[in-house]
Design a protein around this motif. Structure first.
Motif, PDB file in Angstrom:
ATOM      1  N   GLY A  79      82.400 -58.243  21.324  1.00 41.29           N
ATOM      2  CA  GLY A  79      81.957 -59.088  20.422  1.00 41.29           C
ATOM      3  C   GLY A  79      81.198 -60.130  20.974  1.00 41.29           C
ATOM      4  O   GLY A  79      79.722 -60.394  20.645  1.00 41.29           O
ATOM      5  N   ARG A  83      76.938 -60.539  20.720  1.00 42.49           N
ATOM      6  CA  ARG A  83      76.451 -61.750  20.638  1.00 42.49           C
ATOM      7  C   ARG A  83      75.445 -62.222  21.273  1.00 42.49           C
ATOM      8  O   ARG A  83      74.380 -63.142  21.011  1.00 42.49           O
ATOM      9  CB  ARG A  83      77.515 -62.745  19.859  1.00 42.49           C
ATOM     10  N   LEU A  86      71.673 -61.250  21.103  1.00 42.19           N
ATOM     11  CA  LEU A  86      70.777 -61.811  20.006  1.00 42.19           C
ATOM     12  C   LEU A  86      70.000 -62.823  20.789  1.00 42.19           C
ATOM     13  O   LEU A  86      70.044 -63.250  21.677  1.00 42.19           O
ATOM     14  CB  LEU A  86      71.621 -62.465  18.933  1.00 42.19           C
ATOM     15  N   GLN A  91      71.607 -67.158  17.988  1.00 42.90           N
ATOM     16  CA  GLN A  91      72.917 -67.026  18.596  1.00 42.90           C
ATOM     17  C   GLN A  91      73.933 -67.977  17.720  1.00 42.90           C
ATOM     18  O   GLN A  91      75.075 -67.693  17.486  1.00 42.90           O
ATOM     19  CB  GLN A  91      73.028 -67.125  20.056  1.00 42.90           C
ATOM     20  N   ALA A  94      75.079 -66.506  14.314  1.00 46.88           N
ATOM     21  CA  ALA A  94      76.239 -65.636  14.627  1.00 46.88           C
ATOM     22  C   ALA A  94      77.525 -66.328  14.872  1.00 46.88           C
ATOM     23  O   ALA A  94      78.578 -65.979  14.472  1.00 46.88           O
ATOM     24  CB  ALA A  94      75.981 -64.650  15.851  1.00 46.88           C
ATOM     25  N   GLU A  95      77.349 -67.620  15.648  1.00 50.32           N
ATOM     26  CA  GLU A  95      78.712 -68.216  15.785  1.00 50.32           C
ATOM     27  C   GLU A  95      79.190 -68.837  14.261  1.00 50.32           C
ATOM     28  O   GLU A  95      80.372 -68.785  13.956  1.00 50.32           O
ATOM     29  CB  GLU A  95      78.258 -69.464  16.581  1.00 50.32           C
ATOM     30  N   GLU A  97      78.493 -67.374  11.229  1.00 47.35           N
ATOM     31  CA  GLU A  97      78.960 -66.308  10.721  1.00 47.35           C
ATOM     32  C   GLU A  97      80.481 -66.231  10.981  1.00 47.35           C
ATOM     33  O   GLU A  97      81.324 -65.848  10.123  1.00 47.35           O
ATOM     34  CB  GLU A  97      78.094 -65.126  10.960  1.00 47.35           C
ATOM     35  N   ALA A  98      80.719 -66.315  12.307  1.00 48.89           N
ATOM     36  CA  ALA A  98      81.885 -65.931  12.823  1.00 48.89           C
ATOM     37  C   ALA A  98      83.036 -67.074  12.495  1.00 48.89           C
ATOM     38  O   ALA A  98      84.327 -66.565  12.212  1.00 48.89           O
ATOM     39  CB  ALA A  98      82.027 -65.863  14.356  1.00 48.89           C
ATOM     40  N   LEU A 114      74.242 -58.729   7.327  1.00 48.96           N
ATOM     41  CA  LEU A 114      75.740 -58.404   7.170  1.00 48.96           C
ATOM     42  C   LEU A 114      75.930 -57.214   6.231  1.00 48.96           C
ATOM     43  O   LEU A 114      77.021 -56.693   6.344  1.00 48.96           O
ATOM     44  CB  LEU A 114      76.364 -59.741   6.683  1.00 48.96           C
ATOM     45  N   ARG A 140      72.802 -56.089  16.098  1.00 46.97           N
ATOM     46  CA  ARG A 140      72.653 -56.579  14.407  1.00 46.97           C
ATOM     47  C   ARG A 140      73.943 -56.054  13.576  1.00 46.97           C
ATOM     48  O   ARG A 140      74.813 -56.793  13.116  1.00 46.97           O
ATOM     49  CB  ARG A 140      71.402 -56.215  14.017  1.00 46.97           C
ATOM     50  N   ARG A 143      77.556 -57.804  14.281  1.00 41.72           N
ATOM     51  CA  ARG A 143      77.754 -58.961  13.254  1.00 41.72           C
ATOM     52  C   ARG A 143      78.694 -58.765  12.298  1.00 41.72           C
ATOM     53  O   ARG A 143      79.372 -59.459  11.785  1.00 41.72           O
ATOM     54  CB  ARG A 143      76.234 -59.437  12.902  1.00 41.72           C
ATOM     55  N   GLN A 144      78.470 -57.348  11.815  1.00 41.02           N
ATOM     56  CA  GLN A 144      79.211 -57.185  10.378  1.00 41.02           C
ATOM     57  C   GLN A 144      80.859 -56.933  10.646  1.00 41.02           C
ATOM     58  O   GLN A 144      81.589 -56.776   9.606  1.00 41.02           O
ATOM     59  CB  GLN A 144      78.848 -55.685   9.934  1.00 41.02           C
TER      60      GLN A 144
END
Length: 277
Positions: A79, A83, A86, A91, A94-95, A97-98, A114, A140, A143-144
């Protein structure tokens, strides 16, 4: 080209992954070719990943973890590796989202990343630039993985009806993408609503945006333009867009009616209806 003997594990997450892969492989007394045979790939691919010239995949990581007894280290690193690939300006997203407990997004003309299928993501990312498309698509889709966590975020996605009609990647890709959206109809954590054309003037006319809510931190607003993004924790901006989102949800179709519209578009525009099991 990075030489394996001078690979710096501190240079990047990808370099660190390659360094650890080589270390575990050599500790097991295996050549690259031998490890490749065990995990069903070529020795050349093992070498490319060890030298940070190729991105690993989830399947590769899981097989190597099992073969080398790494206690899941490479799968956990994956992961972070993906990441880091990206674009620098994305980036932070993505953080967010996480870490988010809840994600509320409004997209005017395209399905959110997503929720994208592989075919749809490839078509989007391949517009104007097909270099490294396999890797960019994998990054991409990675990320899901946040949607599969033990405690995944709640995702609310409002799509402008135009996103259903914009034929990205062709009819087959769009059938697959709309079918993917329908799989979430009974999932309380992933909620898809469509803002119909009939809504007319609405609170999202200024463009797409996403709100990230956290368990203990202030909410963050994210908007995007070509080649860059904008994040803000400014309370006034967040409140303004939260109000806009409330109005968009009120104007959008219900989850059930949205699913019916998606089915109708699949049948009428892309030639195939979707039958729920």
């Amino acid at each position: 080209m990075t030489h394996i003997n001078v690979l710096d594990p501190g240079a990047s997450p990808l370099d660190y992954y390659g360094f650890e892969l080589r270390r575990f492989r050599e500790a097991a007394g295996l050549t690259q070719r031998q490890l490749g045979e065990i995990v069903y790939c070529t020795g050349s691919l093992v070498g490319q990943i060890e030298t940070a010239r190729k991105l690993p995949t989830q399947e590769f990581s899981e097989r190597v973890d099992a073969a080398l007894g790494t206690d899941g280290l490479l799968s956990r690193l994956l992961g972070l590796v993906l990441r880091s690939q990206l674009p620098a300006w994305f980036q932070q997203v993505a953080e967010l989202e996480a870490r988010a407990a809840e994600i509320c997004t409004f997209q005017t003309h395209m399905v959110h990343g997503l929720l994208q299928t592989e075919g749809y993501a490839r078509a989007v990312l391949g517009t104007m630039d097909r270099s490294g498309l396999d890797d960019r698509t994998a990054v991409r889709l990675a990320r899901q993985a946040i949607l599969e966590k033990d405690e995944p975020p709640v995702l609310w996605a409002i799509l402008g009806e135009g996103a259903l009609h914009q034929k990205i990647g062709g009819a087959e890709v769009m059938r697959g993408q709309l079918a993917r959206l329908l799989t979430y109809e009974e999932d309380p954590r992933i909620n898809v609503q469509v803002l119909p054309y009939e809504a007319g003037a609405h609170a999202g006319l200024t463009g797409s945006f996403t709100l990230y809510q956290f368990a203990a931190d202030p909410a963050i607003l994210y908007t995007e333009r070509y080649g860059s993004g904008y994040s803000s924790a400014n309370p006034q901006e967040v409140r303004d867009c939260s109000l806009r989102y409330d109005h968009l949800q009120a104007a959008a179709l219900s989850i059930k009616d949205s699913a019916e519209l998606i089915r109708d578009v699949m049948e009428e525009r892309y030639g195939e209806s979707h039958t729920m099991a």
